[in-house]
Design an enzyme around this catalytic site. Structure first.
Site, short mmCIF file in Angstrom:
data_model
loop_
_atom_site.label_atom_id
_atom_site.label_comp_id
_atom_site.label_asym_id
_atom_site.label_seq_id
_atom_site.Cartn_x
_atom_site.Cartn_y
_atom_site.Cartn_z
N CYS A 1 -10.45 -1.87 -4.74
CA CYS A 1 -9.17 -1.82 -5.43
C CYS A 1 -9.36 -2.37 -6.85
O CYS A 1 -9.94 -3.45 -7.03
CB CYS A 1 -8.14 -2.66 -4.67
SG CYS A 1 -6.58 -2.87 -5.58
N HIS B 1 -7.74 5.24 -5.07
CA HIS B 1 -8.23 6.31 -4.20
C HIS B 1 -8.18 7.68 -4.89
O HIS B 1 -9.16 8.44 -4.87
CB HIS B 1 -7.38 6.39 -2.93
CG HIS B 1 -7.21 5.11 -2.18
ND1 HIS B 1 -6.42 4.09 -2.64
CD2 HIS B 1 -7.72 4.69 -1.00
CE1 HIS B 1 -6.43 3.09 -1.78
NE2 HIS B 1 -7.22 3.42 -0.78
N GLU B 2 -7.02 7.96 -5.49
CA GLU B 2 -6.83 9.26 -6.12
C GLU B 2 -7.84 9.48 -7.26
O GLU B 2 -8.38 10.57 -7.44
CB GLU B 2 -5.41 9.37 -6.68
CG GLU B 2 -4.31 9.16 -5.64
CD GLU B 2 -3.82 7.72 -5.56
OE1 GLU B 2 -2.64 7.53 -5.24
OE2 GLU B 2 -4.62 6.79 -5.81
N ASP C 1 -12.01 -0.54 -0.15
CA ASP C 1 -11.34 0.65 0.37
C ASP C 1 -12.40 1.53 1.04
O ASP C 1 -13.43 1.83 0.43
CB ASP C 1 -10.66 1.43 -0.75
CG ASP C 1 -9.53 0.64 -1.41
OD1 ASP C 1 -8.78 -0.02 -0.67
OD2 ASP C 1 -9.41 0.70 -2.65
N ARG D 1 -4.12 0.61 5.56
CA ARG D 1 -3.86 -0.76 5.11
C ARG D 1 -2.35 -0.94 5.01
O ARG D 1 -1.67 -0.13 4.36
CB ARG D 1 -4.52 -1.03 3.76
CG ARG D 1 -4.28 -2.46 3.26
CD ARG D 1 -4.96 -2.71 1.93
NE ARG D 1 -6.40 -2.64 2.03
CZ ARG D 1 -7.22 -2.59 0.98
NH1 ARG D 1 -6.72 -2.59 -0.23
NH2 ARG D 1 -8.52 -2.54 1.15
N ILE E 1 1.86 6.75 -7.08
CA ILE E 1 2.68 5.64 -6.61
C ILE E 1 1.78 4.58 -6.01
O ILE E 1 1.01 4.86 -5.08
CB ILE E 1 3.72 6.12 -5.58
CG1 ILE E 1 4.64 7.17 -6.23
CG2 ILE E 1 4.54 4.95 -5.06
CD1 ILE E 1 5.56 7.86 -5.25
N GLU E 2 1.84 3.38 -6.55
CA GLU E 2 0.96 2.30 -6.11
C GLU E 2 1.27 1.93 -4.66
O GLU E 2 2.44 1.89 -4.25
CB GLU E 2 1.14 1.11 -7.06
CG GLU E 2 0.18 -0.03 -6.83
CD GLU E 2 0.70 -0.97 -5.77
OE1 GLU E 2 -0.10 -1.29 -4.86
OE2 GLU E 2 1.87 -1.36 -5.83
N SER E 3 0.22 1.66 -3.87
CA SER E 3 0.35 1.58 -2.42
C SER E 3 1.21 0.43 -1.93
O SER E 3 2.05 0.60 -1.04
CB SER E 3 -1.05 1.49 -1.79
OG SER E 3 -1.75 0.36 -2.27
N LYS E 4 1.04 -0.78 -2.47
CA LYS E 4 1.83 -1.89 -1.98
C LYS E 4 3.30 -1.69 -2.30
O LYS E 4 4.19 -2.04 -1.50
CB LYS E 4 1.35 -3.22 -2.57
CG LYS E 4 2.09 -4.42 -1.98
CD LYS E 4 1.55 -5.76 -2.47
CE LYS E 4 2.32 -6.93 -1.88
NZ LYS E 4 1.82 -8.23 -2.37
#
Length: 272
Positions: free
Chosen positions: A179, A218-219, A186, A247, A83-86
């Site tokens: 990113c 990250h993953e 990051d 963030r 799941i994308e962070s933003k």
């Protein structure tokens, strides 16, 4: 729920603040393409999870009074989508004006929405892991070495001595990547626990620093580190956990371990 490509995500785009609850804000991205680039197929060499920590969770009770909490979300590594962070931040913000009769009703709603996005069961627990360092770990950041390679990640820097089999945990606060959509940095603390041929610490530090100009989620970075260590250093057991700095009220802590490996205890680093 459909999956998307990274370049279509809300990262780096002007986005209207959500005025109401909207699970459609979640932006799932398939894991398979990045794993295929690492030579991975359906049979993964690791188990694990992505542990999100949410510091800015709020909703309304049944009478309209605001409630606030922190929460820990856990997405299984074998889910077909991350799941994308933003999008996760926007989704959680969309709950700010939503009413729930009880905190458990909110938890059930978030778990259902995130599970649909990830394609596997996602769990939520209220609260945070404690701030705690691993006293048995050895930091490699104080090594007196020269470094001049900052990308792309170079697995050829990794070496291990098969004549000396050890069991140890090595840590570094020098992991940085970028990113893949916005190019923003990051930052993470990383912990590598293993049993097997002794890993050359200077080579390991140079390898971790070689992510400094690398673009990856990250993953994906953690999975690349796991796969490279497994291939180059041949440990019998391996655990790789990265604890990224916050963030937008969120941080992510991907963990990948050898099948059967006990997950590390939940903890936050001092930078979180």
């Amino acid at each position: 729920m459909s999956a998307h490509t990274p370049d279509g995500s809300p990262l780096g785009r002007d986005t209207a603040y959500p005025s109401g609850y909207d699970p459609g804000l979640l932006y799932p991205i398939p894991r398979a393409p990045a794993r295929a680039a690492l030579g991975l197929g359906a049979a993964l060499p690791f188990i694990g999870f992505d542990r999100w920590q949410a510091f800015e969770l709020s909703w309304l009770d049944a009478r309209g009074k605001p409630c606030v909490a922190t929460a820990t979300l856990q997405v299984p590594a074998d889910s077909p989508r991350l799941i994308e962070s933003k999008s996760l931040k926007l989704y959680l913000n969309s709950l700010n004006a939503a009413r729930f009769n009880a905190a458990d009703a909110l938890r059930a709603r978030i778990e259902a929405d995130l599970s649909a996005a990830a394609g596997a069961p996602v769990t939520l627990t209220f609260g945070m892991a404690p701030l705690r360092e691993d006293d048995a770990a050895h930091s490699i950041d104080g090594l007196d070495i020269a470094i001049d390679h900052y990308g792309p990640p170079d697995a050829g820097l990794l070496h291990a001595d098969p004549a000396h089999v050890v069991e140890e945990t090595l840590t570094s606060a020098l992991l940085k990547s970028n990113c893949p959509v916005t190019g923003q940095p990051d930052w993470a603390d990383i912990s590598i626990a293993y049993r097997g041929p002794r890993i050359d610490r200077a080579g390991l530090l140079r390898y971790l620093v070689s992510f400094r100009e690398h673009a990856g989620f990250h993953e994906q970075c953690v999975e690349q580190i796991f796969v490279d260590l497994l291939a180059r250093c041949t440990p019998q057991q391996l655990s790789v956990e990265a604890r990224y700095t916050r963030r937008g009220g969120l941080d992510i802590n991907p963990w990948r371990g050898s099948p059967g490996h006990v997950p590390p205890p939940p903890r936050r680093s001092l930078r979180q």
